[in-house]
Design a protein around this motif. Structure first.
Motif, PDB file in Angstrom:
ATOM      1  N   SER A  78     -32.062 -14.351  20.922  1.00 13.82           N
ATOM      2  CA  SER A  78     -31.408 -15.041  20.261  1.00 13.82           C
ATOM      3  C   SER A  78     -30.843 -16.026  20.865  1.00 13.82           C
ATOM      4  CB  SER A  78     -29.981 -14.145  18.643  1.00 13.82           C
ATOM      5  OG  SER A  78     -29.197 -13.705  20.134  1.00 13.82           O
ATOM      6  N   TYR A  79     -30.570 -17.194  19.217  1.00 14.30           N
ATOM      7  CA  TYR A  79     -30.082 -18.499  19.299  1.00 14.30           C
ATOM      8  C   TYR A  79     -29.799 -19.365  18.744  1.00 14.30           C
ATOM      9  CZ  TYR A  79     -34.676 -19.848  18.682  1.00 14.30           C
ATOM     10  OH  TYR A  79     -36.022 -19.991  17.924  1.00 14.30           O
ATOM     11  N   LYS A  80     -28.523 -20.172  18.609  1.00 15.97           N
ATOM     12  CA  LYS A  80     -28.575 -20.495  17.652  1.00 15.97           C
ATOM     13  C   LYS A  80     -28.850 -22.820  18.179  1.00 15.97           C
ATOM     14  CE  LYS A  80     -24.949 -18.112  16.344  1.00 15.97           C
ATOM     15  NZ  LYS A  80     -22.986 -18.388  15.428  1.00 15.97           N
ATOM     16  N   ASN A  82     -27.685 -25.838  16.064  1.00 16.17           N
ATOM     17  CA  ASN A  82     -27.163 -26.379  14.668  1.00 16.17           C
ATOM     18  C   ASN A  82     -25.897 -25.525  13.666  1.00 16.17           C
ATOM     19  OD1 ASN A  82     -27.440 -29.144  15.614  1.00 16.17           O
ATOM     20  ND2 ASN A  82     -28.790 -28.899  13.897  1.00 16.17           N
ATOM     21  N   GLY A  83     -25.228 -24.676  14.394  1.00 11.90           N
ATOM     22  CA  GLY A  83     -24.455 -23.026  13.740  1.00 11.90           C
ATOM     23  C   GLY A  83     -25.069 -22.268  12.772  1.00 11.90           C
ATOM     24  N   ARG A  84     -27.018 -21.904  12.745  1.00  4.93           N
ATOM     25  CA  ARG A  84     -28.250 -21.560  12.301  1.00  4.93           C
ATOM     26  C   ARG A  84     -28.820 -20.568  13.282  1.00  4.93           C
ATOM     27  NH1 ARG A  84     -31.887 -24.091   8.412  1.00  4.93           N
ATOM     28  NH2 ARG A  84     -31.948 -22.117   8.145  1.00  4.93           N
ATOM     29  N   ASP A  85     -28.773 -19.033  12.975  1.00  6.67           N
ATOM     30  CA  ASP A  85     -28.820 -17.837  14.053  1.00  6.67           C
ATOM     31  C   ASP A  85     -30.951 -18.153  14.247  1.00  6.67           C
ATOM     32  OD1 ASP A  85     -26.648 -17.390  15.192  1.00  6.67           O
ATOM     33  OD2 ASP A  85     -26.695 -16.415  12.773  1.00  6.67           O
ATOM     34  N   TYR A  86     -31.123 -18.135  15.178  1.00  6.51           N
ATOM     35  CA  TYR A  86     -32.208 -17.478  15.477  1.00  6.51           C
ATOM     36  C   TYR A  86     -32.979 -17.078  16.300  1.00  6.51           C
ATOM     37  CZ  TYR A  86     -32.636 -22.216  12.799  1.00  6.51           C
ATOM     38  OH  TYR A  86     -32.802 -23.698  12.302  1.00  6.51           O
ATOM     39  N   SER A  87     -33.849 -16.346  16.638  1.00  8.23           N
ATOM     40  CA  SER A  87     -34.906 -15.409  17.430  1.00  8.23           C
ATOM     41  C   SER A  87     -35.814 -15.717  17.648  1.00  8.23           C
ATOM     42  CB  SER A  87     -34.471 -13.828  16.753  1.00  8.23           C
ATOM     43  OG  SER A  87     -35.232 -13.556  15.814  1.00  8.23           O
ATOM     44  N   THR A 110     -30.260 -26.517  21.854  1.00 11.06           N
ATOM     45  CA  THR A 110     -29.842 -25.247  21.146  1.00 11.06           C
ATOM     46  C   THR A 110     -27.987 -25.532  21.600  1.00 11.06           C
ATOM     47  OG1 THR A 110     -31.608 -23.958  22.073  1.00 11.06           O
ATOM     48  CG2 THR A 110     -29.890 -23.038  22.329  1.00 11.06           C
ATOM     49  N   ASP A 111     -28.109 -24.568  20.868  1.00 12.82           N
ATOM     50  CA  ASP A 111     -26.218 -24.835  20.975  1.00 12.82           C
ATOM     51  C   ASP A 111     -25.543 -24.029  22.190  1.00 12.82           C
ATOM     52  OD1 ASP A 111     -26.098 -25.564  18.378  1.00 12.82           O
ATOM     53  OD2 ASP A 111     -25.213 -24.134  17.006  1.00 12.82           O
ATOM     54  N   TYR A 115     -25.700 -15.651  23.716  1.00 13.18           N
ATOM     55  CA  TYR A 115     -26.845 -14.748  23.664  1.00 13.18           C
ATOM     56  C   TYR A 115     -26.775 -13.799  24.287  1.00 13.18           C
ATOM     57  CZ  TYR A 115     -26.407 -19.726  21.740  1.00 13.18           C
ATOM     58  OH  TYR A 115     -26.169 -20.734  20.945  1.00 13.18           O
TER      59      TYR A 115
END
Length: 133
Positions: A78-80, A82-87, A110-111, A115
């Motif tokens: 998982s990672y973010k 701009n504050g949005r969650d992704y995987s 990536t923020d 993670y």
């Protein structure tokens, strides 16, 4: 050929950390206690052999695990951005020796933060973390 290149890449990334004590001391490479994890492997578990817990944006992350030979594994990182969650999902198969190497590139956008990496092989499952700096 892909497997050979990824193994060579991991060796190139991990070897300096094993040779350089400072790399181990500052936490840039984490080598887990293999003695305590060996019991989990004998019980059909997942053993985390090595990982890079701290990764800078644009660098390569490395996760080496040992599982039952030929196991089908699913690795979800998982990672973010701009504050949005992704995987990111990787489906990999362990070799005849049970070793599995997973590498990934951390995007420049990536923020920063810590993670999870979810690893599932058969009925076994484990969660580890990595930090983006």
């Amino acid at each position: 050929m892909k497997r050979i290149l990824s193994y060579l890449l991991a060796i190139a990334l991990l070897l300096p950390g094993f040779i350089n004590y400072k790399g181990l001391k500052d936490g840039s490479i984490d080598v887990t206690n293999r003695q305590s994890n060996f019991q989990a492997q004998n019980d059909g578990g997942i053993e985390i052999v090595a990982r890079r817990p701290y990764i800078k944006r644009g660098e390569i992350g490395v996760l080496a695990i040992k599982v039952a030979p030929g196991s089908n594994c699913r690795i979800i990182a998982s990672y973010k951005i701009n504050g949005r969650d992704y995987s990111s999902v990787r489906n990999l198969v362990a070799g005849k020796d049970g070793n599995l190497l997973c590498t990934w590139k951390v995007d420049e956008k990536t923020d920063t933060g810590t993670y999870n990496i979810d690893i599932t092989c058969g009925a076994s499952s484990v969660v580890t973390t990595y930090s983006v700096q």
